[in-house]
Structures are given as structure tokens and as C-alpha cells.
Design a protein around this motif. Structure first.
Motif, PDB file in Angstrom:
ATOM      1  N   LYS A  37      -3.703 -93.023 -25.429  1.00 43.56           N
ATOM      2  CA  LYS A  37      -4.601 -92.084 -25.571  1.00 43.56           C
ATOM      3  C   LYS A  37      -5.937 -91.913 -25.442  1.00 43.56           C
ATOM      4  N   LEU A  38      -6.537 -91.118 -25.188  1.00 41.89           N
ATOM      5  CA  LEU A  38      -7.729 -90.511 -24.527  1.00 41.89           C
ATOM      6  C   LEU A  38      -9.095 -89.949 -26.100  1.00 41.89           C
ATOM      7  N   HIS A  39     -10.079 -90.470 -26.131  1.00 41.65           N
ATOM      8  CA  HIS A  39     -10.622 -90.883 -26.990  1.00 41.65           C
ATOM      9  C   HIS A  39     -12.434 -90.657 -26.575  1.00 41.65           C
ATOM     10  N   VAL A  40     -12.469 -88.759 -26.937  1.00 41.92           N
ATOM     11  CA  VAL A  40     -13.806 -87.983 -26.035  1.00 41.92           C
ATOM     12  C   VAL A  40     -14.509 -87.812 -27.346  1.00 41.92           C
ATOM     13  N   THR A  41     -15.711 -88.072 -27.963  1.00 43.81           N
ATOM     14  CA  THR A  41     -16.670 -87.971 -28.103  1.00 43.81           C
ATOM     15  C   THR A  41     -17.669 -87.155 -27.733  1.00 43.81           C
ATOM     16  N   LYS A  94      -2.118 -82.670 -28.005  1.00 46.39           N
ATOM     17  CA  LYS A  94      -1.159 -83.272 -26.842  1.00 46.39           C
ATOM     18  C   LYS A  94      -0.907 -82.147 -25.503  1.00 46.39           C
ATOM     19  N   ILE A  95      -1.770 -83.007 -25.374  1.00 46.16           N
ATOM     20  CA  ILE A  95      -0.584 -82.276 -23.544  1.00 46.16           C
ATOM     21  C   ILE A  95       0.455 -82.061 -23.047  1.00 46.16           C
ATOM     22  N   TYR A 129      -6.547 -86.892 -27.371  1.00 44.96           N
ATOM     23  CA  TYR A 129      -6.016 -86.490 -26.236  1.00 44.96           C
ATOM     24  C   TYR A 129      -4.756 -87.051 -25.870  1.00 44.96           C
ATOM     25  N   GLU A 130      -3.437 -86.706 -26.119  1.00 49.60           N
ATOM     26  CA  GLU A 130      -2.045 -87.407 -25.705  1.00 49.60           C
ATOM     27  C   GLU A 130      -1.647 -86.953 -24.566  1.00 49.60           C
ATOM     28  N   TYR A 136       3.471 -89.408 -18.300  1.00 44.90           N
ATOM     29  CA  TYR A 136       1.876 -89.304 -17.723  1.00 44.90           C
ATOM     30  C   TYR A 136       0.824 -90.242 -17.977  1.00 44.90           C
ATOM     31  N   ALA A 137      -0.430 -90.316 -17.077  1.00 44.22           N
ATOM     32  CA  ALA A 137      -0.805 -91.258 -17.600  1.00 44.22           C
ATOM     33  C   ALA A 137      -2.184 -90.781 -17.434  1.00 44.22           C
ATOM     34  N   PHE A 138      -3.842 -91.653 -17.561  1.00 43.43           N
ATOM     35  CA  PHE A 138      -5.359 -90.925 -18.170  1.00 43.43           C
ATOM     36  C   PHE A 138      -5.703 -91.862 -16.830  1.00 43.43           C
TER      37      PHE A 138
END
Length: 628
Positions: free
Chosen positions: A586-590, A432-433, A552-553, A558-560
């Protein structure tokens, strides 16, 4: 007149020694990159008979600077079968002038054992002659006589980096009538010169420049040329044997080292019976192995037929400790009591792989493990750890062969190869940012294969010590608070798992009203330096695979935006991929990185650096979150 001649002889002898070992006589090419120059290393071996070998050592090392000071120390090991004679040491200044002389009475005499050793027969004489100014030379000689002829040390001009050699020689006089086998391995660092005259053979290296260590270069054992030796007939602690082939040697090993130490007592039978073994052979072996782990501990023991014979199985049973030999043979005895055959296996345990040569039998190895053949395949047991998983070998014993000792000889068997995909680190994190540039992260960590080994030291730590260790691992994060929970060591699957909760400040940065942050929070890339004068091959000593999934939240409001493009990098050294995907808000990173184990020629180093730079740059990608 006789007195005058005697004094003149002494003067000429001293003058000759000074001339010989003056630093001015070292070629400039040998001083480059060197902390020490071997001026002369001459060893004369005389094999008298099956149970007698005499060795005369005459050595002179010039210490050029403080980095080479450790090589001033002289170590002369001995034991009950080895006697040391005629020790002479001379300390010389840079002009080759004698400063001080020493004899045996100046040496300290210690037990030759690691600090954790308990029972040892070996001793070592130690002297450390030094000067406060550099350069200086240490010249020394001694003679040893040994009844043990099974070990004839390898001959090599260089043992470590930043050492040059003017002259390194070994002369072997074989007066025994026993065949002496040799194996010569030349490398890019030099070729051995061999000259034979009757029963005398001389091996020599001349003017070998110092090798400067370069990033990721293999060990000097791999780089340096060498000669190996083995007698067809030998003596060890009064027991004669044959080493013409592995089968002969295996029969001797089994009959003389293992059988006398293997006692299947009524107490051992009762131990196994009390376990009430059930299930498959694998289930039974697991039960016995974990029982053995829980009742024993490792203690170094170097006694009994040259330190090669295990403690008796009854000693291990009653005392509850042993070294790799004793614990492995005790485990073998427990399996025998259960009617399960297994094989005591000698191995070379090291980060770099060292294999036994099927065509050159000789005494060797530095560790013992156990192999249990089953219909479903071999079970491999590391018996010295109370915490290691069942049927798991550490990265220092995989991908090589062992000497599996059987009653009818030795079989060379291969240990498992753990591919990169098995040596895993898996991280599943939720981050969480926060608008104040802090983050709160929860992450599950899982380690398997060789990376399980790297985390094994955590098993014996307290919870507080583990948390402190994690803070040190992630010292590049400004951690305000860290807790570690649910730590488990799965001794059936060879997995270590735990959960981290982290609160860290200053993870993101301000860009006007927006924020940006690095995409990978749990990995710090090490800088790689490209050397235009790459002179050595390079090695990736450990193949592994890291797999990260991070969600990531963003902060409220705010927005990605402007996500990076997915990337994939492929090379012969490994592969890398990173992908970004929105899942709602939410952003998912692999992110996946695979590094293959291997030794590569120097010409490919630039390509390897380029590959690692690309992966590092992608790991350092920044994510922008925009104020709405």
C-alpha cells in the motif's frame, strides 16, 4: 420686467446645472475602470452644541453603466433623535438635462433593520431613481438635525471599488466650544487636503481615479484614505458624556448603558444555584455558558439609548432571546450571580482586522463579546451562537483588540491570535483504486480553530442535508454514492468531526493496461492569474494548516511503480510538503500545506503566485499503477 428676470434666472440656473453635470465634463482618466463617478459629494457639518449637530448633504453621482445602477438608490437613515428636512432629488440625462425631480413624498419609509430584527427604533427613507439608458446622473440634497453627537461618521473619498471621485469635501463648523479631535490617514490612493479658517475646517479630495478590484486585494476600508472625528463631550439619547480618554468613556458606558440593564434578580440567582457548580473557575464558567446557550437564541434588537444599551438581564431571562448586547450582558449577570467577575467587551467583528486606536478614543464597534479573567488566562465567550464551542472566538473576532468595559474605565485588551497551525483541516483517508477506474474511499475529517467556524453551518443541517452539502463540496468528483456518519460538534475542544464514505467513477485513467490517478482526491486547486500590472497590495485574510494522510490500495494484479520524489516548498507566505512511502503493498501519502495570514506589497504578488502554482502542481501529481 420682474417676471422676465425671474424666468431668465431659472433658465440660467438650469443651463448651469446641465453644464455642470454633463458627462462630457468627466475627465477620461476618471472614467477608466469606473461604474460610477462621484461628481460632487459635499457634506457640511455644523456642531451647534453638545446635543445638536446639523448636516447638509449635497451629492451628485453619474452612473456610467449597468454595474453602477445600484448606486442610484438614495438611503437616508433617521431615528427619534434625528429629523430630516429639505429633501430634493433631480434625475439628469447624459447631457445634464433634468428628466425628473422628486421630493420627500416620493420616498418609501422603512424600518431600518436586518430581516431577522425584532425590535428596532431606526428608520430609513429610500428612493431609487433610474433611467433605462446610460449614463445618467442622480443629484440630491437634504438636511438632517440630530441630538446625538457621539457619532460623527468617517470621511473618505471612496467606499468601494470601481468608483471614481471628482470632488469630495466635508466642511465642519464647530460652534459648540467643545474640542473636536481628528485623525487623518493618508494612503497610496490619495492625500486629504486640509484647510482651517477660525472654527471652520474643510477636508477635500480631488480627482481620485477608480480602483479596480484585483485578486486577494484588501478591503477598500484598508486602501482608502480617511479622516476620523470625535468630540471630547457628547450626547447620546439625552445622556451627556466625556470622550477625552478611554477611561472617561468607559465610566460613562458602564454607568449609563450597562448598570441600568444589569439586574441580578432572585430568579437569576436561583438559576445559577440550580446548576450546582463544581470544579475550577473554568469548569464553572463552561457550565454557565452552555446553560445560557441552551436556553437562549439570537434576535437582533436596536432599541435603547441609540441601539447601544442591552436589553435588561430580566428581559433576556424571561423571553429567552436577545442580540449580542443582551446575551453578553445576561451571561455577565449569570457569572456575577456565581461570584465570577467578567467584562462586557465591544469589538469590531469583520474578516479584515480593525483595531481601536489607544490614542484616539471614539465610539465604535459592531459586536459585543465577554471576557472572563482567570489565573490561567482570559476566557473569551461568543454569546450569540447556540452551537459554538466554549472559549472559542470566530476568525472574525480574533487577532484584534476590544474595549473591555469596567466600572473604573475601559481597558483595551487583545483577543487571542489563532496561528495558522491552530486553524486546521485534518483528513485521514483510505482509498481503494478499482480496475474499472472507480474508487471507494473512507475518510475521517477534523476541523479546528478558524476552520471549525467554516464548518459551523453544518451543525444545524439534517444528516441528508449534510451529505448533499458534501456532494456539492466535492462536485469535481463523479460521485455515485456518498454517506456521512459520526458527525460531532465538540463544544469543549472547538472541533467538528465526521466520516465520509464515497464511491466515485472515472477517478483514474487508462494508460495502456496501466492506470494513473491524481494523488489528492479531496482538494481542488483554484487557478491563480498573474497580472503584470499589479497595482494593489494583496492579503491572505486567513492563516490555516491542512494536513492530509492518505493510504492507497491498488487493484488486484497491479502494483505501484515510479513514485514521485518527496517535495518541500518554503516561502514567507507558507510552507508545503508531500511525501510518498510504501507500506507493504500500500502507498501512504502525507501532504501538509500551511498558509500564513498577512498583507503584502504588490511587488511580492508574483512570488506568491509562483508559490501557489508550485503547490498546485504538486497537488496535481499523478500516481502510476502498473499491470503485473
Amino acid at each position: 420686467m420682474m417676471k422676465l428676470k425671474f424666468l431668465l434666472g431659472l433658465f440660467l440656473c438650469g443651463w448651469s446645472l446641465a453644464q455642470q453635470y454633463s458627462v462630457q465634463n468627466i475627465p477620461d482618466a476618471l472614467k477608466k475602470n469606473a461604474s460610477i463617478v462621484i461628481r460632487n459629494a459635499a457634506s457640511d457639518y455644523t456642531i451647534k452644541k453638545v446635543d445638536e449637530i446639523q448636516i447638509v448633504e449635497n451629492n451628485a453621482y453619474t452612473i456610467l453603466n449597468k454595474s453602477g445602477a445600484e448606486y442610484s438608490a438614495i438611503y437616508i437613515p433617521y431615528d427619534k433623535q434625528t429629523s430630516v428636512h429639505d429633501i430634493k432629488v433631480t434625475l439628469l440625462d447624459e447631457n445634464g438635462k433634468t428628466v425628473k425631480t422628486y421630493s420627500r413624498k416620493d420616498f418609501a419609509d422603512y424600518s431600518h433593520t436586518p430581516s431577522f430584527g425584532l425590535y428596532v427604533d431606526n428608520r430609513v427613507l429610500v428612493l431609487n431613481p433610474t433611467l433605462t439608458t446610460y449614463p445618467y446622473t442622480v443629484q440630491y440634497s437634504y438636511r438632517i438635525v440630530s441630538r446625538n453627537t457621539v457619532f460623527i461618521s468617517d470621511f473618505s473619498p471612496l467606499r468601494t471599488f470601481n468608483v471614481a471621485a471628482q470632488s469630495v469635501k466635508r466642511t465642519i463648523r464647530n460652534e459648540s466650544g467643545i474640542s473636536l479631535r481628528t485623525k487623518v490617514t493618508n494612503t497610496d490612493l490619495g492625500n486629504v487636503a486640509v484647510s482651517i479658517s477660525g472654527n471652520v475646517t474643510e477636508y477635500a479630495f480631488q480627482n481620485i481615479p477608480a480602483v479596480e478590484r484585483q485578486p486577494f486585494c484588501p478591503s477598500m476600508d484598508y486602501l482608502a484614505p480617511k479622516v476620523e472625528f470625535a468630540l471630547d463631550r457628547f450626547n447620546l439619547e439625552g445622556i451627556h458624556g466625556e470622550l477625552k480618554n478611554w477611561n472617561d468613556f468607559g465610566k460613562w458606558y458602564y454607568q449609563n448603558l450597562l448598570s441600568p440593564s444589569t439586574i441580578i434578580s432572585p430568579e437569576i440567582k436561583a438559576e445559577v444555584q440550580a446548576l450546582n457548580l463544581q470544579g475550577s473557575v473554568e469548569d464553572k464558567v463552561r457550565t454557565i455558558f452552555q446553560y445560557m446557550q441552551n436556553k437562549t437564541r439570537y434576535v437582533f434588537v436596536a432599541m435603547g439609548i441609540g441601539g447601544w444599551q442591552p436589553m435588561t438581564t430580566e428581559e433576556v431571562r424571561t423571553k429567552g432571546y436577545g442580540d449580542c448586547k443582551g446575551l453578553t450582558n445576561y451571561m455577565r449577570a449569570l457569572l456575577m450571580a456565581a461570584g465570577i467577575p467578567s467584562h462586557y467587551a465591544v469589538i469590531n467583528s469583520d474578516v479584515s482586522v480593525e483595531k481601536f486606536d489607544p490614542d484616539f478614543p471614539k465610539m465604535g464597534g459592531n459586536h459585543a463579546i465577554l471576557v472572563v479573567p482567570t489565573e490561567k488566562g482570559n476566557i473569551w465567550l461568543e454569546n450569540t451562537s447556540q452551537n459554538i464551542a466554549f472559549n472559542h472566538l470566530s476568525y472574525t473576532t480574533t487577532s484584534r483588540n476590544v474595549l473591555a468595559v469596567k466600572d473604573n474605565g475601559i481597558e483595551l485588551m487583545n483577543t487571542p491570535v489563532y496561528p495558522a497551525e491552530r486553524n486546521t483541516e485534518k483528513i485521514r483517508a483510505y482509498v481503494k483504486i478499482n480496475p474499472d477506474q472507480t474508487i471507494h474511499a473512507t475518510a475521517d475529517f477534523q476541523y479546528g480553530g478558524g476552520q471549525y467556524d467554516f464548518r459551523m453551518p453544518m451543525v444545524t443541517l439534517s444528516g441528508k442535508e449534510r451529505a448533499e452539502a458534501m456532494k456539492e463540496d466535492f462536485n469535481y468528483l463523479n460521485i455515485q454514492n456518498l454517506t456521512l456518519d459520526h458527525f460531532t460538534n465538540d463544544r469543549n475542544k472547538a472541533e467538528i468531526n465526521y466520516k465520509l464514505n464515497i464511491h466515485a467513477r472515472d477517478y483514474s485513467r487508462k494508460l495502456g493496461e496501466d492506470l494513473f490517478f491524481p494523488v489528492i482526491p479531496f482538494y481542488k486547486t483554484a487557478p491563480l492569474v498573474m497580472n503584470d500590472e499589479r497595482k494593489l497590495p494583496f492579503e491572505t485574510v486567513f492563516g490555516y494548516q491542512d494536513s492530509y494522510e492518505i493510504t492507497y490500495e491498488s487493484p488486484q494484479g497491479y502494483a505501484f511503480t515510479d513514485l514521485p520524489e518527496p517535495q518541500k516548498v518554503t516561502s514567507e507566505f507558507g510552507t508545503y510538503s508531500i511525501n510518498y512511502k510504501m507500506n507493504g503493498d500500500k502507498l501512504h501519502v502525507t501532504r501538509n500545506l500551511t498558509i500564513q495570514k498577512g498583507i503584502y506589497p504588490k511587488e511580492k504578488y508574483a512570488a506568491y503566485v509562483e508559490f501557489r502554482k508550485k503547490t498546485a502542481n504538486l497537488d496535481n501529481s499523478k500516481i502510476l499503477i502498473t499491470k503485473i
